[in-house]
Design a protein around this motif. Structure first.
Motif, short mmCIF file in Angstrom:
data_model
loop_
_atom_site.label_atom_id
_atom_site.label_comp_id
_atom_site.label_asym_id
_atom_site.label_seq_id
_atom_site.Cartn_x
_atom_site.Cartn_y
_atom_site.Cartn_z
N HIS A 23 3.42 -1.45 9.44
CA HIS A 23 4.26 -2.52 9.96
C HIS A 23 5.45 -2.03 10.79
N SER A 24 5.85 -0.79 10.59
CA SER A 24 6.92 -0.23 11.42
C SER A 24 6.50 1.10 12.03
N GLY A 25 5.21 1.27 12.24
CA GLY A 25 4.72 2.47 12.89
C GLY A 25 4.99 3.75 12.13
N GLN A 26 5.06 3.66 10.79
CA GLN A 26 5.43 4.83 9.99
C GLN A 26 4.39 5.94 10.02
N ILE A 27 3.14 5.62 10.30
CA ILE A 27 2.07 6.62 10.21
C ILE A 27 1.47 6.81 11.59
N ALA A 28 1.45 8.07 12.04
CA ALA A 28 1.18 8.37 13.44
C ALA A 28 -0.29 8.31 13.83
N THR A 29 -1.20 8.75 12.95
CA THR A 29 -2.61 8.90 13.33
C THR A 29 -3.53 8.33 12.27
N LEU A 30 -4.78 8.12 12.65
CA LEU A 30 -5.76 7.67 11.66
C LEU A 30 -5.95 8.70 10.57
N GLU A 31 -5.90 9.99 10.91
CA GLU A 31 -6.01 11.03 9.90
C GLU A 31 -4.90 10.88 8.85
N ASP A 32 -3.69 10.59 9.32
CA ASP A 32 -2.57 10.41 8.41
C ASP A 32 -2.72 9.13 7.58
N VAL A 33 -3.31 8.10 8.16
CA VAL A 33 -3.57 6.87 7.40
C VAL A 33 -4.52 7.17 6.24
N ILE A 34 -5.59 7.90 6.54
CA ILE A 34 -6.56 8.24 5.49
C ILE A 34 -5.90 9.09 4.41
N ASP A 35 -5.02 10.01 4.81
CA ASP A 35 -4.30 10.82 3.82
C ASP A 35 -3.41 9.93 2.94
N GLN A 36 -2.77 8.92 3.54
CA GLN A 36 -1.95 7.99 2.78
C GLN A 36 -2.78 7.29 1.71
N TYR A 37 -3.95 6.82 2.09
CA TYR A 37 -4.81 6.12 1.15
C TYR A 37 -5.44 7.07 0.14
N THR B 44 0.82 -1.21 0.00
CA THR B 44 0.00 0.00 0.00
C THR B 44 0.86 1.26 0.00
N GLY B 45 2.07 1.14 -0.52
CA GLY B 45 2.92 2.31 -0.67
C GLY B 45 3.40 2.91 0.63
N VAL B 46 3.46 2.12 1.68
CA VAL B 46 3.91 2.62 2.98
C VAL B 46 5.39 2.99 2.88
N PRO B 47 5.77 4.18 3.36
CA PRO B 47 7.17 4.59 3.23
C PRO B 47 8.11 3.72 4.05
N ALA B 48 9.35 3.63 3.59
CA ALA B 48 10.39 2.95 4.36
C ALA B 48 10.78 3.82 5.55
N VAL B 49 11.35 3.19 6.56
CA VAL B 49 11.81 3.93 7.73
C VAL B 49 13.31 4.20 7.59
N PRO B 50 13.69 5.47 7.57
CA PRO B 50 15.13 5.79 7.47
C PRO B 50 15.92 5.11 8.57
N GLY B 51 17.04 4.51 8.17
CA GLY B 51 17.91 3.87 9.15
C GLY B 51 17.64 2.41 9.38
N LEU B 52 16.48 1.90 8.96
CA LEU B 52 16.20 0.47 9.11
C LEU B 52 16.61 -0.28 7.85
N PRO B 53 16.96 -1.56 7.98
CA PRO B 53 17.31 -2.35 6.79
C PRO B 53 16.14 -2.43 5.82
N GLU B 54 16.45 -2.69 4.58
CA GLU B 54 15.39 -2.87 3.57
C GLU B 54 14.44 -3.97 4.02
N ASP B 55 13.17 -3.72 3.90
CA ASP B 55 12.15 -4.68 4.31
C ASP B 55 11.27 -4.99 3.11
N ARG B 56 11.42 -6.17 2.55
CA ARG B 56 10.68 -6.56 1.34
C ARG B 56 9.36 -7.25 1.65
#
Length: 408
Positions: A350-364, A277-289
């Motif tokens: 999966h790595s807590g990239q999105i802080a709030t439900l409002e931000d989740v809706i914006d992502q979608y 779902t296009g979730v951004p990667a977390v800077p500093g964490l290893p690549e997660d496929r």
């Protein structure tokens, strides 16, 4: 101009207007009916775990779940990350045991209705999943012979009542594991094949009783369920079962224009599959496929359904035997989480990239391109009221859990 007091009265009346069945089409009612908790049905059996539904195993597993001695430094238990009073998760972006992991802790209620475990599905049973954190250096940081010695010293009667006599462990190293530190791996290499097999069997059985306990953690009815049952019965919802106009609008968006129900379907509000779902990667964490890197892991796992420690003995392992193994859609695809209780357990993904439900809706809504692979999102434009409506509906999915049949 309308006086402010009259305006507020009319607004309040509109917002809290009752719901009638005529507000929903037959197709909408059909979709709503599929989401009711009453449609979940009994727990599916786990043929790979002979004690999955044994009350004595669940009691033993509960004791282990809360035992911090099941860790390398004696400070971490399963409950360290899976907090019972927080839906068996920890509210953190990245789980923290002995160290900090790369992913978010998943809640446990009704997870045993699924087929794959962890965000990437690298385990095919709840008991195999329970074993992973025990030896992970960032989680429990324990090792197999230490766990076996703990069971022999502290839980012998519980263990032997379920699995028969423990082997003689007196000649085995205190700390040894094929996945531990260099010293633990060297100690493991000194053990013969029979000794390793005995320890692996004890290790597997630890997972099986923890899973038996986890299988007793379940969702209880929520406001949404009471609303849906009343609606489908053709009655006017009353009390907390009555939805206001914003919650009704959010429900209609959820099963309609917003396309949420495409993946968050069924009584657990999840299809138990994997999506990019296009979730951004977390800077500093290893690549997660995501799922793309997990298929080989579940096939190679000695504790999978087809392995020597499974009670299925090759029977009833169709999910593993016939799973999709090579798909470009698996790149950065992660498991759809249940939305029951989700409104009160930020952050998200999966790595807590999105802080709030409002931000989740914006992502979608924005449907950004994925860091890798192909995002499945098809952007949806939401008004401010639409965002508020979706969130209002999601809050109706909050509710209590039961553990062993008792509400908590």
């Amino acid at each position: 101009m309308m006086p402010r007091a009259i305006f507020l009265i009319l607004l309040s009346a509109a917002l809290f207007a009752g719901c009638s069945a005529e507000q929903f089409s037959e197709e909408e009612k059909r979709l709503i009916g599929q989401l009711r908790l009453s449609q979940l049905g009994p727990l599916p059996p786990d043929p790979s775990n002979a004690v999955a539904d044994n009350p004595a195993a669940a009691a033993f597993g509960e004791a282990l779940f809360f035992d911090t001695r099941l860790s390398g430094d004696g400070t971490v238990s399963c409950a360290t990350c899976h907090l019972p009073d927080r839906q068996f998760q920890d509210d953190l972006a990245l789980a923290q045991g002995v160290g900090v992991t790369d992913r978010r802790t998943m809640p446990l209620a009704d997870v045993s209705h699924g087929q794959w475990f962890f965000w990437d599905g690298r385990k095919d049973s709840l008991w195999a999943q329970a074993l992973g954190p025990l030896e992970d250096a960032r989680e429990h940081a324990g090792n197999r012979t230490a766990f076996a010695h703990l069971v022999a010293a502290q839980y012998r009667q519980d263990y032997e009542g379920l699995f028969g006599p423990l082997p003689d462990l007196s000649a085995l190293p205190e700390d040894a594991s094929p996945l531990g530190t260099a010293q633990q791996q060297a100690a493991w290499a000194t053990m013969d094949e029979d000794q390793r097999g005995e320890i692996d069997a004890i290790f597997a059985n630890i997972g099986k009783v923890i899973a038996a306990f986890q299988r007793t953690v379940a969702h209880e009815e929520t406001r949404f369920d009471r609303f849906a049952e009343t609606l489908l019965a053709g009655h006017e919802p009353e009390g907390d079962a009555a939805f206001n106009s914003l919650e009704i609008e959010g429900l209609k968006l959820f099963i309609g224009k917003a396309n949420c129900v495409d993946c968050h379907n069924g009584p657990r509000f999840t299809d138990d599959f994997f999506h990019n779902t296009g979730v951004p990667a977390v800077p500093g964490l290893p690549e997660d496929r995501g799922r793309a890197q997990a298929v080989d892991k579940v096939l190679a796992d000695p504790f999978n359904c087809l392995g020597p420690y499974s009670d299925a003995k090759g029977e009833g392992c169709d999910e593993l035997r016939f799973m999709v193994r090579d798909s470009h859609e698996f790149e950065r695809a992660f498991k759809t989480p249940s939305l029951r209780g989700a409104a009160s357990r930020p952050p998200y993904m999966h790595s807590g990239q999105i802080a709030t439900l409002e931000d989740v809706i914006d992502q979608y809504s924005r449907a950004p391109e994925a860091p890798a692979g192909h995002s499945e999102l098809r952007g949806v434009i939401f008004t401010d009221r639409g965002r508020a409506a979706l969130i209002a509906f999601l809050k109706t999915l909050d509710g209590p859990l039961s553990v062993g049949g008792a509400t908590r």
